[in-house]
Design a protein around this motif. Structure first.
Motif, PDB file in Angstrom:
ATOM      1  N   VAL A  11       1.102  -0.644   0.108  1.00 49.98           N
ATOM      2  CA  VAL A  11       0.050  -0.229   0.431  1.00 49.98           C
ATOM      3  C   VAL A  11       0.879   1.259  -0.285  1.00 49.98           C
ATOM      4  O   VAL A  11       0.528   1.856  -0.655  1.00 49.98           O
ATOM      5  N   LEU A  12       1.845   1.535   0.865  1.00 45.96           N
ATOM      6  CA  LEU A  12       2.579   2.826   0.922  1.00 45.96           C
ATOM      7  C   LEU A  12       3.153   3.176   0.109  1.00 45.96           C
ATOM      8  O   LEU A  12       3.546   3.464  -0.212  1.00 45.96           O
ATOM      9  N   LYS A  13       3.794   1.879  -1.175  1.00 49.47           N
ATOM     10  CA  LYS A  13       4.845   1.717  -2.215  1.00 49.47           C
ATOM     11  C   LYS A  13       3.930   2.357  -2.708  1.00 49.47           C
ATOM     12  O   LYS A  13       4.348   3.584  -4.042  1.00 49.47           O
ATOM     13  N   ALA A  14       2.555   1.671  -3.152  1.00 52.81           N
ATOM     14  CA  ALA A  14       1.834   2.641  -4.151  1.00 52.81           C
ATOM     15  C   ALA A  14       0.916   4.195  -3.660  1.00 52.81           C
ATOM     16  O   ALA A  14       1.027   4.536  -4.751  1.00 52.81           O
ATOM     17  N   ILE A  15       1.075   4.306  -3.025  1.00 50.86           N
ATOM     18  CA  ILE A  15       0.741   5.731  -2.973  1.00 50.86           C
ATOM     19  C   ILE A  15       1.267   6.840  -2.533  1.00 50.86           C
ATOM     20  O   ILE A  15       2.190   7.075  -2.624  1.00 50.86           O
ATOM     21  N   LYS A  16       1.465   7.705  -3.245  1.00 50.14           N
ATOM     22  CA  LYS A  16       2.065   8.536  -3.723  1.00 50.14           C
ATOM     23  C   LYS A  16       1.667  10.260  -3.110  1.00 50.14           C
ATOM     24  O   LYS A  16       0.747   9.834  -2.424  1.00 50.14           O
TER      25      LYS A  16
END
Ligand code: AMP
Ligand code: MG
Length: 405
Positions: A11-16
């Protein structure tokens, strides 16, 4: 099935990180600072008095006592905001108020409570009953903040004290993270809004309201898309309405039932599904992906599952969007007050009450833990987190708790 930790990493990788905006300082409570703040001046800006009293040379008060007071001539009165004009000579004092500039030659302030005004031959004097120390009751320039000092970092979640510091350093406007617009869609043929008539088989959509308020508490703007029936056309229609938002949250319809269509519809609409089903309880049947670049969380329909999944995944995701440096929820270690058995392989998030007693946190569950039982969530102030590998956790064990308030 993916683990909670791996899922959160995805999740955190995908969120900008979202964009920034400039707002008035007054409106900045709960916003996340999007710039480093340096002080434009020393604070305080000048040496000043911390008390109402008399500015003097501390050596003029040596051995002063109630029995044997020192008597100094009072040559000036300095209020806060005034600029002292007189030069202080031996055995002289200047009456001074809190926050007023300390006269140049003074090195201490004696508080008014240990003095007495006296008139001698029409001239004003003061009796000093207590020996002063050098720098006593003096606030030196820059003792709080130095000019050029980094006072607040980019990523700070602003509280009232931060806002006070910003005012002190002259920031009437601040750069903060824009609030993400978060669309919320409830799904289910049985689900109705609060003010609709409750007929047999129907339930009120508590998720529309818990999620709405959770989004606000996480720093987002909540946009309610209403309720979609479990039909492809309604789901597609409603999901499309969310595409101008920064984030989409749906509730319900992501399990394995015949009418759990959310995951398939998301896929049909071109969503890149990152994971489906997480090794946790409650909250297992959930889906996360990116629909045309917009993150979407398909949360489970059960009221507690949806709330817990929000806490575990969506709140950190919004914090990442805001570039918030510290998590909004604190975790602590607590001593469990009851025996608990659980299924191996799943991380549990139990509704708990955590209190500080006998110099440690003590945690107990708030009652039945069925994922539909919202009452025990309403009574909880924390989530008791039990690790995947354990099957039995004994009363007296140390456990991690996430504090919800
Ligand atoms: P589902 O995930 O769609 O299978 O739903 C699981 C359970 O949650 C069912 O008992 C639903 O009736 C209930 N539920 C689904 N959506 C909501 C909602 N918006 N508010 C409250 N309960 C819901
Ligand atoms: Mg459903």
């Amino acid at each position: 099935m993916i683990s909670v930790d791996d899922a959160l990493r995805k999740v955190l990788k995908a969120i900008k990180v979202i964009g920034k905006e400039t707002i008035a300082l007054r409106d900045s409570l709960g916003r996340v600072l999007a710039e480093d703040i340096y002080s434009d001046s020393d604070i305080p800006g000048f040496d000043n008095s911390a008390m109402d009293g008399y500015a003097l040379n501390f050596t003029d008060t040596t051995k002063a006592s109630v029995e044997d007071p020192k008597i100094l001539e009072v040559i000036e009165d300095v209020k806060a905001g005034d600029i002292p004009k007189k030069k202080l000579n031996k055995l002289q004092a200047i009456r001074i108020m809190t926050g007023a500039i300390l006269p140049k030659d003074a090195d201490a302030v004696v508080m008014v409570e240990v003095t007495k005004k006296v008139k001698i031959k029409g001239k004003e004097f003061v009796e000093i009953y207590k020996c002063a120390k050098r720098n006593e009751n003096v606030r030196r320039a820059g003792e709080d903040i130095k000019k050029g000092e980094l006072v607040l970092r980019n990523g700070t979640l602003l509280n009232s004290a931060h806002i006070g510091v910003l005012a002190s350093v002259g920031k009437s406007k601040v750069r903060v993270a824009r609030k993400p617009m978060v669309a919320i869609l409830a799904t289910g043929n049985e689900v109705i809004d609060v003010n609709e008539r409750l007929t047999p088989g129907k339930i009120r959509s508590s998720n529309s309201y818990t999620l709405y308020s959770q989004v606000i508490s996480a720093g987002g703007i909540a946009k309610n898309l209403g309720i979609a029936k479990d039909t492809p056309s309604q789901l597609i229609n409603k999901i499309k309405q969310s595409l101008g938002c920064d984030l989409l949250i749906t509730s319900g319809g992501v399990s394995v039932g015949d009418y759990d269509l959310v995951k398939d519809i998301l896929s049909k609409l071109g969503t890149n599904i990152e994971f489906w089903k997480v090794a946790m309880r409650p909250g297992k049947p959930m889906v996360f992906g990116l629909i045309r670049g917009i993150p979407v969380f398909g949360l489970p329909g059960n009221p507690v599952s949806s709330m817990v999944a929000f806490e575990v995944f969506v709140r950190p995701a919004i914090a990442k969007m805001l570039n918030q440096s510290a998590p909004s929820r604190k975790e602590a270690e607590a001593i469990l007050q009851e025996d608990i058995s659980k299924k191996k392989g799943l991380r549990y998030f139990l509704r708990g009450n955590t209190t500080w007693r006998n110099s440690s946190y003590q945690a107990r569950t708030t009652g039945p833990q069925g994922s539909g039982i919202l009452k025990s969530m309403a009574q909880a102030n924390s989530l008791i987190i039990l690790p995947e590998e354990k099957e039995v956790i004994k009363k007296g064990s140390k456990v991690k708790v996430r504090l919800l308030d």
